[in-house]
Write a protein that holds these residues in place. Structure first.
Motif, PDB file in Angstrom:
ATOM      1  N   ALA A 128       0.834  -1.210   0.000  1.00  0.00           N
ATOM      2  CA  ALA A 128       0.000   0.000   0.000  1.00  0.00           C
ATOM      3  C   ALA A 128       0.864   1.253   0.000  1.00  0.00           C
ATOM      4  CB  ALA A 128      -0.927  -0.015   1.211  1.00  0.00           C
ATOM      5  N   ALA A 129       1.929   1.250   0.807  1.00  0.00           N
ATOM      6  CA  ALA A 129       2.818   2.412   0.856  1.00  0.00           C
ATOM      7  C   ALA A 129       3.509   2.633  -0.485  1.00  0.00           C
ATOM      8  CB  ALA A 129       3.860   2.225   1.960  1.00  0.00           C
ATOM      9  N   LEU A 130       3.924   1.557  -1.119  1.00  0.00           N
ATOM     10  CA  LEU A 130       4.579   1.684  -2.413  1.00  0.00           C
ATOM     11  C   LEU A 130       3.619   2.195  -3.473  1.00  0.00           C
ATOM     12  CD1 LEU A 130       6.628  -1.635  -2.310  1.00  0.00           C
ATOM     13  CD2 LEU A 130       7.537   0.681  -2.057  1.00  0.00           C
ATOM     14  N   GLU A 131       2.399   1.696  -3.464  1.00  0.00           N
ATOM     15  CA  GLU A 131       1.414   2.137  -4.450  1.00  0.00           C
ATOM     16  C   GLU A 131       1.067   3.608  -4.255  1.00  0.00           C
ATOM     17  OE1 GLU A 131      -1.650  -0.687  -3.817  1.00  0.00           O
ATOM     18  OE2 GLU A 131      -0.721  -2.242  -5.069  1.00  0.00           O
ATOM     19  N   ARG A 132       1.014   4.063  -3.007  1.00  0.00           N
ATOM     20  CA  ARG A 132       0.740   5.485  -2.758  1.00  0.00           C
ATOM     21  C   ARG A 132       1.821   6.360  -3.369  1.00  0.00           C
ATOM     22  NH1 ARG A 132      -0.714   3.743   2.438  1.00  0.00           N
ATOM     23  NH2 ARG A 132       1.307   4.448   3.267  1.00  0.00           N
ATOM     24  N   ARG A 133       3.041   5.884  -3.352  1.00  0.00           N
ATOM     25  CA  ARG A 133       4.156   6.660  -3.896  1.00  0.00           C
ATOM     26  C   ARG A 133       4.357   6.431  -5.394  1.00  0.00           C
ATOM     27  NH1 ARG A 133       6.270   5.212   1.404  1.00  0.00           N
ATOM     28  NH2 ARG A 133       6.847   7.126   2.542  1.00  0.00           N
ATOM     29  N   GLY A 134       3.543   5.572  -5.990  1.00  0.00           N
ATOM     30  CA  GLY A 134       3.698   5.280  -7.406  1.00  0.00           C
ATOM     31  C   GLY A 134       4.920   4.449  -7.719  1.00  0.00           C
ATOM     32  N   LEU A 135       5.372   3.636  -6.754  1.00  0.00           N
ATOM     33  CA  LEU A 135       6.577   2.827  -6.917  1.00  0.00           C
ATOM     34  C   LEU A 135       6.212   1.389  -7.267  1.00  0.00           C
ATOM     35  CD1 LEU A 135       8.629   4.115  -3.843  1.00  0.00           C
ATOM     36  CD2 LEU A 135       8.904   4.769  -6.252  1.00  0.00           C
ATOM     37  N   PRO A 136       7.065   0.695  -8.007  1.00  0.00           N
ATOM     38  CA  PRO A 136       6.777  -0.715  -8.334  1.00  0.00           C
ATOM     39  C   PRO A 136       6.782  -1.573  -7.078  1.00  0.00           C
ATOM     40  CG  PRO A 136       9.008  -0.125  -8.986  1.00  0.00           C
ATOM     41  CD  PRO A 136       8.330   1.152  -8.595  1.00  0.00           C
ATOM     42  N   VAL A 137       5.792  -2.438  -6.960  1.00  0.00           N
ATOM     43  CA  VAL A 137       5.699  -3.328  -5.798  1.00  0.00           C
ATOM     44  C   VAL A 137       6.606  -4.532  -6.029  1.00  0.00           C
ATOM     45  CG1 VAL A 137       4.178  -4.789  -4.414  1.00  0.00           C
ATOM     46  CG2 VAL A 137       3.361  -2.571  -5.273  1.00  0.00           C
ATOM     47  N   MET A 138       7.562  -4.708  -5.141  1.00  0.00           N
ATOM     48  CA  MET A 138       8.484  -5.844  -5.193  1.00  0.00           C
ATOM     49  C   MET A 138       8.623  -6.389  -3.780  1.00  0.00           C
ATOM     50  SD  MET A 138      11.502  -4.318  -7.664  1.00  0.00           S
ATOM     51  CE  MET A 138      11.723  -2.816  -6.701  1.00  0.00           C
ATOM     52  N   HIS A 139       8.383  -7.669  -3.627  1.00  0.00           N
ATOM     53  CA  HIS A 139       8.480  -8.281  -2.310  1.00  0.00           C
ATOM     54  C   HIS A 139       9.806  -9.000  -2.091  1.00  0.00           C
ATOM     55  CE1 HIS A 139       4.345  -7.382  -1.235  1.00  0.00           C
ATOM     56  NE2 HIS A 139       3.947  -7.870  -2.406  1.00  0.00           N
ATOM     57  N   ASP A 140      10.321  -9.629  -3.131  1.00  0.00           N
ATOM     58  CA  ASP A 140      11.507 -10.468  -2.945  1.00  0.00           C
ATOM     59  C   ASP A 140      12.479 -10.271  -4.104  1.00  0.00           C
ATOM     60  OD1 ASP A 140      10.361 -11.872  -5.066  1.00  0.00           O
ATOM     61  OD2 ASP A 140       9.474 -13.393  -3.763  1.00  0.00           O
ATOM     62  N   ALA A 141      13.548 -11.069  -4.080  1.00  0.00           N
ATOM     63  CA  ALA A 141      14.606 -10.917  -5.080  1.00  0.00           C
ATOM     64  C   ALA A 141      14.107 -11.209  -6.487  1.00  0.00           C
ATOM     65  CB  ALA A 141      15.772 -11.839  -4.726  1.00  0.00           C
ATOM     66  N   ALA A 142      13.208 -12.171  -6.629  1.00  0.00           N
ATOM     67  CA  ALA A 142      12.700 -12.502  -7.959  1.00  0.00           C
ATOM     68  C   ALA A 142      11.950 -11.317  -8.564  1.00  0.00           C
ATOM     69  CB  ALA A 142      11.798 -13.730  -7.896  1.00  0.00           C
ATOM     70  N   ASP A 143      11.181 -10.613  -7.742  1.00  0.00           N
ATOM     71  CA  ASP A 143      10.484  -9.427  -8.236  1.00  0.00           C
ATOM     72  C   ASP A 143      11.481  -8.373  -8.707  1.00  0.00           C
ATOM     73  OD1 ASP A 143       8.016 -10.545  -7.648  1.00  0.00           O
ATOM     74  OD2 ASP A 143       7.901  -9.604  -5.666  1.00  0.00           O
ATOM     75  N   LEU A 144      12.547  -8.185  -7.937  1.00  0.00           N
ATOM     76  CA  LEU A 144      13.562  -7.205  -8.317  1.00  0.00           C
ATOM     77  C   LEU A 144      14.273  -7.630  -9.600  1.00  0.00           C
ATOM     78  CD1 LEU A 144      15.276  -4.693  -7.816  1.00  0.00           C
ATOM     79  CD2 LEU A 144      16.702  -6.049  -6.255  1.00  0.00           C
ATOM     80  N   ALA A 145      14.616  -8.913  -9.700  1.00  0.00           N
ATOM     81  CA  ALA A 145      15.277  -9.399 -10.912  1.00  0.00           C
ATOM     82  C   ALA A 145      14.409  -9.165 -12.141  1.00  0.00           C
ATOM     83  CB  ALA A 145      15.616 -10.884 -10.759  1.00  0.00           C
ATOM     84  N   THR A 146      13.112  -9.384 -12.006  1.00  0.00           N
ATOM     85  CA  THR A 146      12.195  -9.146 -13.125  1.00  0.00           C
ATOM     86  C   THR A 146      12.207  -7.676 -13.528  1.00  0.00           C
ATOM     87  OG1 THR A 146      10.773 -10.989 -12.447  1.00  0.00           O
ATOM     88  CG2 THR A 146       9.798  -9.304 -13.872  1.00  0.00           C
TER      89      THR A 146
END
Length: 386
Positions: free
Chosen positions: A64-82
Motif C-alpha cells: 500500500a505504501a509503495l502504491e501510494r508513492r507510485g513505486l513498483p511493488v516488489m516483495h523479494d529478489a525474484a520481483d527485483l530481478a524481473t
C-alpha cells in the motif's frame, strides 16, 4: 524357550522396522528441506556476504505504501530481478559483497579537482550500469526531491540555485565533507525500507547502488581488490545523485526551517550549501554557522571548514559559479578570457575535437545565464570547421 525366542525375534523385527521408518522419514525430511530450499532460491537471496545480510529474511513489502508513492511493488529478489530484466544468478553475482574480491563491478580512477586534489570516480561496468539505470528509471525518478535541492533535478541548475540569493547583504557558503562517501550502505538500505520495500529488496537495492573504496593487491599471484572502507554511494554511478537528494531530505528540512524562522534564504546544490540574508549582523552569521554544523552532524555529515566562505555586499558574491550581487551573471574576467578564446578559434580553428566540445559546452552554459551573449558565441563557434 521357543515362545521367548519368537518374541525376541518379533521385537528385533519391530525395532528394525522402526529404524527403517525413521531412516525413510529422515530422508523424506531432507528431500523436503532441499525442495523448500530450492524453491526459496528461485525467489530469494539468502546470503549476500558478511555484514550486509541481516535484513534479507524479511521478504514482504508494504504494497500500500509503495502504491501510494507510485513505486513498483516488489516483495523479494525474484520481483527485483524481473524489474531489472535479469535472472537470479545475475542478481546474486551483482549484489554479493566481498571485502576481498577478484572481480570488481566498477572501474575506479581519479580526476583532478578544479581547486586542487583528486576525486575518485567509480564507473560501473555495463551489467551493473544497466541495473542502476533501471533502478533510476523505475524507482528513483518517481521520488520528489525537496524544493531546496537544486542539483540533479530536471528544470533546476546552478542558475536556479543562485537566483534566490541575488542582492544579498551577506552570503554564507558551506560545503559537506565527502558527501557521497558519508552516505553508506545502511543509510541507503534504510531509505528503501522507509519507502516500503522489504528488508530483502531494500538490501539488494542498497548493494546495487553502493560500493566500497578498493585498492588493488596481490592475492597468491592473482590481482584482487581489497575494500578500504565501508560501502557507500560511488561517484560515477547513475543512481548516486538522486539518492543523495533523498538521503538529504531531513537535512534540507532542518536547515530550511531555521532559515525561514531567522530571515535566511537556503538552497543546496549537491554538497554546496548557500545561505543569504538582508541582515548581515555578525552575530547572526555566527549563530547560523553553529546551527549548520550541528544539523550536519545530526544527519551524519561533516562541515568542511576549508570551504566555508562569508561574503558581504561590496565584494563579488558567487553561488555555484554565478555572480549574484545584482542580476545573475558570470565573472567578468572569465568572460574576457573566453571571448579571447572564441576570437582565436574563429581565426585559427580548434586545436582538437576536445577543445571544440569544451568551448561549445561553456558557451551553452553562458547562454543559460546570459542568453544573448551565449547564443552569439555558440553561432560563432559552430561556424568554425571541426
Amino acid at each position: 524357550m521357543r515362545v521367548e525366542a519368537e518374541e525376541a525375534a518379533r521385537r528385533a523385527e519391530a525395532r528394525e522396522e522402526a529404524r527403517r521408518a525413521a531412516r525413510l522419514a529422515r530422508a523424506a525430511a531432507v528431500r523436503a528441506r532441499r525442495a523448500t530450499h530450492a524453491a526459496r532460491l528461485t525467489r530469494e537471496v539468502l546470503h549476500a556476504g558478511e555484514g550486509v545480510s541481516a535484513r534479507l529474511p524479511a521478504a514482504r513489502s508494504d504494497a500500500a505504501a509503495l502504491e501510494r508513492r507510485g513505486l513498483p511493488v516488489m516483495h523479494d529478489a525474484a520481483d527485483l530481478a524481473t524489474l531489472l530484466g535479469m535472472d537470479m544468478r545475475a542478481l546474486r553475482w551483482l549484489t554479493y559483497h566481498r571485502d576481498v574480491a577478484t572481480v570488481t563491478h566498477y572501474r575506479q580512477f581519479q580526476v583532478p579537482k578544479a581547486k586542487g586534489g583528486v576525486r575518485t570516480i567509480s564507473a560501473p561496468r555495463p551489467a551493473l550500469r544497466a541495473a542502476q539505470q533501471a533502478i533510476r528509471q523505475h524507482v528513483l525518478a518517481r521520488l520528489e526531491p525537496t524544493v531546496h535541492a537544486q542539483a540533479f533535478v530536471r528544470g533546476r541548475s546552478t542558475l536556479t540555485n543562485a537566483r534566490p540569493h541575488l542582492r544579498a547583504a551577506v552570503l554564507v557558503k558551506a560545503d559537506i565533507r565527502d558527501f557521497f562517501g558519508a552516505i553508506d550502505f545502511p543509510r541507503v538500505r534504510g531509505l528503501f525500507e522507509a519507502l516500503g520495500y522489504s528488508g530483502m529488496v531494500a538490501t539488494l537495492l542498497g548493494l546495487l547502488t553502493t560500493e566500497a573504496r578498493r585498492v588493488e593487491a596481490d592475492l597468491d599471484g592473482q590481482p584482487a581488490w581489497v575494500a578500504v572502507g565501508p560501502r557507500a554511494l560511488p561517484q560515477g554511478a547513475p543512481t548516486s545523485p538522486e539518492l543523495t537528494n533523498q538521503i538529504a531530505r531531513r537535512l534540507d528540512a532542518r536547515l530550511a526551517g531555521y532559515a525561514r524562522r531567522h530571515g535566511w534564504v537556503y538552497t543546496r546544490y549537491a554538497d554546496d550549501l548557500a545561505f543569504s540574508s538582508q541582515d548581515g549582523a555578525r552575530e547572526r552569521v555566527g549563530r547560523l554557522l553553529g546551527v549548520v554544523r550541528a544539523a550536519l552532524e545530526g544527519e551524519g555529515f561533516q562541515l568542511n571548514p576549508d570551504k566555508l566562505v562569508v561574503v558581504r555586499r561590496g565584494r563579488q558574491q558567487r553561488v555555484t559559479g554565478v555572480v549574484t550581487n545584482d542580476v545573475a551573471g558570470l565573472p567578468r574576467a572569465t568572460l574576457r578570457r573566453f571571448r579571447a578564446a572564441v576570437h582565436r578559434v574563429t581565426r585559427a580553428g580548434f586545436a582538437d575535437p576536445a577543445e571544440r566540445a569544451r568551448m561549445l559546452g561553456y558557451a551553452s552554459y553562458v547562454k543559460m545565464v546570459k542568453p544573448a551573449l551565449g547564443e552569439r558565441w555558440l553561432r560563432a563557434l559552430r561556424e568554425v570547421p571541426a
